[in-house]
Scaffold this active site. Sequence first.
Site, PDB file in Angstrom:
ATOM      1  N   ARG A   1     -10.074 -11.890   2.168  1.00  0.00           N
ATOM      2  CA  ARG A   1     -10.902 -13.002   1.658  1.00  0.00           C
ATOM      3  C   ARG A   1     -10.161 -14.337   1.761  1.00  0.00           C
ATOM      4  NH1 ARG A   1     -11.442  -9.931  -3.972  1.00  0.00           N
ATOM      5  NH2 ARG A   1     -11.203  -8.209  -2.493  1.00  0.00           N
TER       6      ARG A   1
ATOM      7  N   LYS B   1       0.848  -1.196   0.000  1.00  0.00           N
ATOM      8  CA  LYS B   1       0.000   0.000   0.000  1.00  0.00           C
ATOM      9  C   LYS B   1       0.884   1.248   0.000  1.00  0.00           C
ATOM     10  CE  LYS B   1      -3.841  -1.902   2.753  1.00  0.00           C
ATOM     11  NZ  LYS B   1      -4.916  -1.816   1.757  1.00  0.00           N
TER      12      LYS B   1
HETATM   13  N1  BES Z   1      -8.065  -3.982   4.524  1.00  0.00           N
HETATM   14  C1  BES Z   1      -8.281  -3.590   3.186  1.00  0.00           C
HETATM   15  C2  BES Z   1      -9.629  -2.898   2.982  1.00  0.00           C
HETATM   16  C3  BES Z   1      -9.756  -1.507   3.518  1.00  0.00           C
HETATM   17  C4  BES Z   1      -9.381  -0.421   2.761  1.00  0.00           C
HETATM   18  C5  BES Z   1     -10.284  -1.276   4.767  1.00  0.00           C
HETATM   19  C6  BES Z   1      -9.527   0.863   3.245  1.00  0.00           C
HETATM   20  C7  BES Z   1     -10.414   0.000   5.265  1.00  0.00           C
HETATM   21  C8  BES Z   1     -10.041   1.078   4.505  1.00  0.00           C
HETATM   22  C9  BES Z   1      -8.254  -4.800   2.273  1.00  0.00           C
HETATM   23  O1  BES Z   1      -7.427  -5.838   2.664  1.00  0.00           O
HETATM   24  C10 BES Z   1      -7.779  -4.343   0.939  1.00  0.00           C
HETATM   25  O2  BES Z   1      -6.658  -3.942   0.850  1.00  0.00           O
HETATM   26  N2  BES Z   1      -8.646  -4.418  -0.048  1.00  0.00           N
HETATM   27  C11 BES Z   1      -8.336  -4.006  -1.363  1.00  0.00           C
HETATM   28  C12 BES Z   1      -8.799  -5.098  -2.304  1.00  0.00           C
HETATM   29  C13 BES Z   1      -8.311  -4.969  -3.699  1.00  0.00           C
HETATM   30  C14 BES Z   1      -6.817  -5.153  -3.763  1.00  0.00           C
HETATM   31  C15 BES Z   1      -9.013  -6.020  -4.549  1.00  0.00           C
HETATM   32  C16 BES Z   1      -9.068  -2.688  -1.647  1.00  0.00           C
HETATM   33  O3  BES Z   1     -10.179  -2.530  -1.169  1.00  0.00           O
HETATM   34  O4  BES Z   1      -8.491  -1.845  -2.297  1.00  0.00           O
HETATM   35 MN    MN Z   2      -5.432  -5.594   1.979  1.00  0.00          MN
END
Ligand code: BES
Ligand code: MN
Length: 505
Positions: free
Chosen positions: A353, A278
């Site tokens: 997931r 990230k």
């Molecule tokens: N933990 C994150 C989701 C999240 C994002 C929670 C912002 C709270 C605030 C999750 O693991 C994630 O990174 N999801 C990605 C999925 C994508 C790579 C398919 C997302 O939502 O961008």
């Molecule tokens: Mn994630």
Amino acid sequence: MSTPAMRSLDPIPSTRTTATVDVVSAVPADGVITAIAIPVAHQADPPAELGHDAAALAAAGFTGRAGETLVLPASGGRVHVAVGTGVASEVDSATVRDLAGAFARAVPGHRGLAITLPVGGTGVSPHDFALAVTEGVVLARWSFHVGVSDTTALERLVLVTPEADADAAREGVRRGLVRARAAALGRDLANCPAAVLTATRIGEVAQELGPAAGLEVDVVGREQLVEMGCGGLLGVNLGSVEEPRMVRLHYVPDGPPSGHLALVGKGIMYDSGGISLKPSDESHAQMKNDMTGAATVLAAMTALRDAGCRAEVTGYLMCTDNMPSGSALKLGDILQMRNGKTVEVLNTDAEGRLVMADALALAVELGVDAIVDIATLTGACLRALGVDLAGVMGTSEGLVDQVRAAGELVDEPVWPLPLHRRYRSQLDSPIADLTNMGGPNAGQITAALFLAEFVGDVPWAHIDIAGTAQLPEARHWRNKGATGFGSRLLVELACAFEKPARPSP
Ligand code: BES
Ligand code: MN
Ligand code: ZN
């Protein structure tokens, strides 16, 4: 890894700070109670005890709108707090909780608070009024801090109640405290930095808190996870120096259970994204809360016995951090999950997931009547619904309705989104059963469709709390930072649980 300095930070402080809450017939003159709330309806004359009429309040800018407060000096070193209720006939439990929170926040330096109930002209029963006031005040005064706190700990709250309503109010206070403690624990865990609250540590916390709450606790480590074939949890853990943990919690009610519910919580202790790292932006800085789902399952389950839950409940906390390293999961790797399905990993940041899938499969094997999972799963859900509403999707309308009703009851609102089957093809992989990555749009739906692959025909609902897990600003009883959203919801969901019909294939 925990440093020696960080080790002194206790991840579960609020479970030890317990204010007393009593129902009394008059404000005690004990010197502890120094702030007295006086509810005032919108544009109505305030009660005489306030010592000011509506015109005087209006001149000070107070009109009695819901949640408005005005602190006024009173005799004996006390303050009176005019607390707006809005139009009395429109007051519901959520308004009461809000105004109780507003009151508690208006007098942050006072450790003894009193409030008179019920407020005439509202439809809220003395039981529900007392419940909501207890939650509102206790949760508004909860705080998580490492250094000096600007909030004085609440020592005593008294609810001044007519004798005829006292028993109902006492029962409301009791239930309010059960729910508020669950919420406080959920907040504590979710606010705790990842260096302190590792997967290993949350397993220990479950072992410390569970038995006293009547739970069987079983902590499953790496070796056993390998034997069990939990490829999702193990795959995400590959990049970490911290061991993974699956924490199984089991609650059995006295007497014949009304059904068997499984609760599954995402426990990513810290989500760096892994190799799909990230950016170091604000949302990355919140990723210590990516275990809010696991925190809420643990917090809610510690409250089940005191809440009188009649369902059997099995909880799964799927815990690891998600880190990049030389040993980390790579793009293109293929994992085999507990139910045998293979997953091609196309983005290591879609890790939630993966860890959830193993637990869903285990719950199916256990033969439960329904599964509810809760996870900070997708940024897409945050963007769709904002920070006030969680999303819910599932294979059983009846179960989704039970989730919505529980959310409504505790004012942790949950909004249904469609589990649109045609988007499933976005998860097709040329070499595995599915990929972990959908297209650029409707990410909350493709994430849910991924989870749906692991629930068989067991009624299932999925709560996406990516938006609600964190609030930018405190408001009434809600806190700034990691919220533990869902703890109170899951308590009420389990208490009202009814076996849903099996979804038709
Ligand atoms: N933990 C994150 C989701 C999240 C994002 C929670 C912002 C709270 C605030 C999750 O693991 C994630 O990174 N999801 C990605 C999925 C994508 C790579 C398919 C997302 O939502 O961008
Ligand atoms: Mn994630
Ligand atoms: Zn995540």
